[in-house]
Enzyme design. Structure first.
Site, mmCIF file in Angstrom:
data_model
loop_
_atom_site.group_PDB
_atom_site.id
_atom_site.type_symbol
_atom_site.label_atom_id
_atom_site.label_comp_id
_atom_site.label_asym_id
_atom_site.label_seq_id
_atom_site.Cartn_x
_atom_site.Cartn_y
_atom_site.Cartn_z
ATOM 1 N N ASP A 59 20.728 -23.535 7.438
ATOM 2 C CA ASP A 59 20.805 -24.984 7.596
ATOM 3 C C ASP A 59 20.207 -25.665 6.366
ATOM 4 O O ASP A 59 19.138 -25.270 5.878
ATOM 5 C CB ASP A 59 20.034 -25.384 8.857
ATOM 6 N N GLU B 243 24.592 -24.568 3.999
ATOM 7 C CA GLU B 243 24.959 -25.916 3.566
ATOM 8 C C GLU B 243 24.359 -26.161 2.179
ATOM 9 O O GLU B 243 23.138 -26.181 2.031
ATOM 10 C CB GLU B 243 24.416 -26.950 4.551
#
Length: 718
Positions: free
Chosen positions: A400, A429
């Site tokens: 994340d 990400e």
């Protein structure tokens, strides 16, 4: 000079002798006697016996006192960079029936207590021990008895203030709500035949098909046919069916053909009260509490520390037996709270980045961000990922907000996973949710992906080119008829690599290739964040677009995802035409919004069959799974039709060992049919106008060919 020499020599050795007190005391006596004999001789020789024997006794007492004070005093550090890093592998707890050895890293503590409890939630500590200062900022305590079944916390004192209790940072098992650490025998958490569990085969990262799913969403629907609704064990149930008798659950995943299940956060997170599960509260789980413990609300008994671990392993085992690998969504970039977190209660401030004005930096958008570049945060991340890969047999990790982490740490994690199994997949990400004090050139951002070794990043380029802006829900994309996005689509087709037929000034976001090879990019059109695909297509639909047209937009979007080079990713339920009632971010919306409606499988059978066909096409034909930039440059040739909203390309010469010699793929983003000229030959059409059949839909000869509105056509010659 004498006092200094005595203290220096003794302090260099005292920790080793402290572990064995008898030799240590003998050492003190012998060393002091020797040094003070020299001292007495020198004094009397130099000063003509002007000092009395009582003075010598005073010096001896002073020396011993100075020694103990220097060894027990708290080290002083000017900056976090001066904190010692512990290099051992025994942090937290080392258990066996004979003894439990505790070690906690708290370099700035004045005192540390170990508190033992009979249960994981209530009551007072039945025993409290002082821990002893040890090496490299750690404190230790050994209890020579069998503590299995007990619980514990640590508590540190800084100055005159005792901080709150914490189960520690490296904790592996906890009681309900993760407040107290549990002492268990990890061997007792293993399901039957766990030692025989193996990762399903994987030859190349290009073979991966990712399926992102929330534990609760997967099974909580009343029509799922699953008994253990909202639990890890839901993934172990076979033979489940919806109202009409269509298969659901793990059998559905096998039927669909995906290779990897990507689980939304399933470590222990803070936003669900595990003592009040009857309230059916919901959260995605991006609120880290204990990084190395499974989430209790997904177990059948969150009060039992063994239960959640065993059931998590049973889930992994069942998915492996079904031929499906398991990816964990890990959230090391922030904690649920900053001050007062388990990290901060042991080394206040150290694990986090601060702004120049000493305020907490917030690149996570969650009030804090961790400092992966600091040795002990880096150690935590590396050891945590390795622990999940070895203890729980996890096959991949999605990071994340990976753009918060530093590049060096991410590459070190890759190195450690390669030692275990180089087929373990890493991706994340490549962005942040705010500014960070760590310079951009040091962070694992999308634009720095070429510096990441076998670590993939999500492509927001192809995502927003296909469906439209994520920020402005009313703006449509290529599949809904928006023109001037052809170069962005082409950029996605080549896996964001370098290709001579792309004008890099025109993609909507990135203006240059950012990966070394296509397996470093994740192609997707929606995920748990923001609007799901159906909701976005409805929100941005042209004024006169019907629901039937939206279904065409949907199919076209996923056709592009599954025929592009790179790693395809879909959000769970998209294959069932899932919607979430138009809500953008459903992180705490109720089940009625988030659950997968399993009866949709019957209602939208055509959608499911099409997705299944796309997955089968990709798995059967390696031309869509190239692994190098050069292979793409040499064998993927864009066709120049000069028609707005049309992208076409040819895959040539049995590329990547494909049994089909040449494959022609055409995407028509227009809401009307277009006529193109196809090369000479007898072409076998396998995808056309929203239908797919690898056995062939029809055969056409070279020349004029019509691609229907909002659809793709795929054909081949042998």
């Amino acid at each position: 000079m004498y006092i200094h020499r005595i203290c220096k020599n003794l302090c260099n050795s005292w920790i080793n002798y402290l572990l064995n007190p008898s030799p240590f005391l003998s050492y003190i006596f012998n060393h002091l006697t020797s040094e003070l004999t020299i001292m007495k001789r020198d004094i009397f020789t130099r000063k003509n016996n002007q000092f009395s024997a009582s003075f010598i006794k005073f010096i001896m007492i002073l020396s011993i006192g100075t020694f103990f004070n220097s060894c027990n005093s708290k080290p002083m550090y000017k900056t976090f960079e001066e904190y010692p890093a512990y290099n051992g592998n025994d942090l937290e707890l080392t258990y066996n029936p004979q003894a439990s050895k505790f070690r906690v890293w708290a370099p700035t503590a004045d005192k540390v207590k170990l508190l033992l409890y009979d249960n994981g939630d209530e009551g007072s500590a039945y025993q409290i021990y002082d821990m002893g200062r040890s090496e490299e900022g750690t404190w230790t305590k050994t209890i020579n008895e069998n503590l299995k079944g007990k619980f514990y916390t640590f508590q540190i004192k800084i100055g005159d203030k005792w901080l709150d209790e914490t189960p520690g940072i490296w904790v592996k098992a906890t009681g309900v709500n993760g407040k107290r650490a549990a002492i268990i025998d990890m061997d007792e958490t293993n399901p039957e035949k766990w030692e025989l569990d193996k990762r399903p085969p994987l030859k190349s990262f290009a073979d991966i098909i990712l399926y992102e799913v929330h534990i609760r969403d997967f099974s909580v629907d009343t029509n799922s046919g699953i008994t253990n609704k909202g639990k890890f064990l839901a993934f172990t149930e076979s033979g489940t069916k919806n109202t009409a008798g269509d298969v659901t659950g793990i059998d559905h995943l096998k039927e669909l053909g995906i290779t990897h299940v990507h689980l939304l956060p399933s470590f222990d997170f803070a936003s669900i009260d595990e003592t009040k599960l009857n309230e059916n509260k919901y959260n995605w789980g991006y609120d880290p509490l204990n990084y190395n413990v499974p989430e209790g609300s997904y177990s059948t008994n969150p009060y039992d520390p063994v239960c959640r671990i065993r059931e998590f392993k049973e889930m992994v085992q069942a998915l492996h037996n079904a031929g499906i690998r398991v990816v964990m969504d890990v959230v090391y970039n922030h904690t649920f709270v900053g001050p007062g977190s388990h990290l901060d209660l042991l080394a206040p401030g150290y694990f986090y980045r601060m702004n120049a004005d000493s305020t907490w930096s917030n690149a996570s958008g969650c009030s804090n961000e961790t400092a992966s570049e600091r040795p002990m945060m880096r150690k935590l991340m590396i050891e945590s990922v390795v622990y999940w890969a070895t203890e729980y047999h996890i096959d991949g990790f999605r990071f994340d907000l990976m753009g918060i982490h530093d590049i060096e740490t991410m590459n070190l994690i890759r190195e450690e996973l390669d030692k275990i199994d180089p087929t373990i997949f890493m991706y994340g990400e490549g962005w942040t949710a705010g500014t960070s004090p760590l310079p951009e050139e040091k962070r694992a951002l999308k634009k720095n992906a070429k510096q990441l070794e076998n670590i993939a990043v999500f492509s927001d380029d192809i995502r927003d080119a296909l469906k439209g802006s994520w920020m402005h829900s009313e703006i449509p994309g290529f599949v809904s008829g928006t023109d001037s996005l052809e170069e962005s689509v082409k950029f996605g087709v080549v896996g964001t690599t370098q290709h001579p037929q792309i004008d890099y000034t025109k993609p909507i976001y990135s203006k240059a290739p950012y990966v070394n090879k296509p397996t470093q990019v994740i192609n997707y059109v929606s995920c748990h964040d923001d609007m799901c695909l159906v909701d976005k297509l409805r929100e941005s639909r042209p004024a006169d677009a019907s629901e039937e047209e939206i279904m065409k937009f949907d199919k076209l979007a996923q056709t592009i995802i599954f025929t592009a080079q790179g790693v395809p990713f879909i959000y769970a339920g998209e294959e069932l035409y899932r919607d979430k009632k138009g809500i953008h971010n459903t992180y705490q919306s109720p089940d009625s919004i988030n659950e997968i409606n399993w009866d949709n499988k019957t209602t939208y059978k055509d959608i499911f069959d099409y997705y299944k066909g796309l997955i089968n096409l990709r798995k059967q034909h390696s031309a869509f799974r190239m692994s190098t930039q050069k292979m793409i440059q040499d064998n993927l040739l864009f066709q120049e039709y000069n028609i707005p909203n049309v992208v076409a390309f040819l895959l040539t010469d049995h590329v990547n060992g494909d049994k089909w010699k040449n494959i022609l793929v055409v995407y028509n983003g227009n809401r009307y049919p277009v006529e193109i000229e196809i090369p000479e030959g007898d072409w076998n059409v396998v995808c056309h106008d929203g239908a797919i059949d690898l056995n062939g839909l029809k055969t056409v000869r070279g020349g004029k060919f019509t691609v229907e509105a909002s659809s793709a056509s795929i054909m081949y010659v042998e």
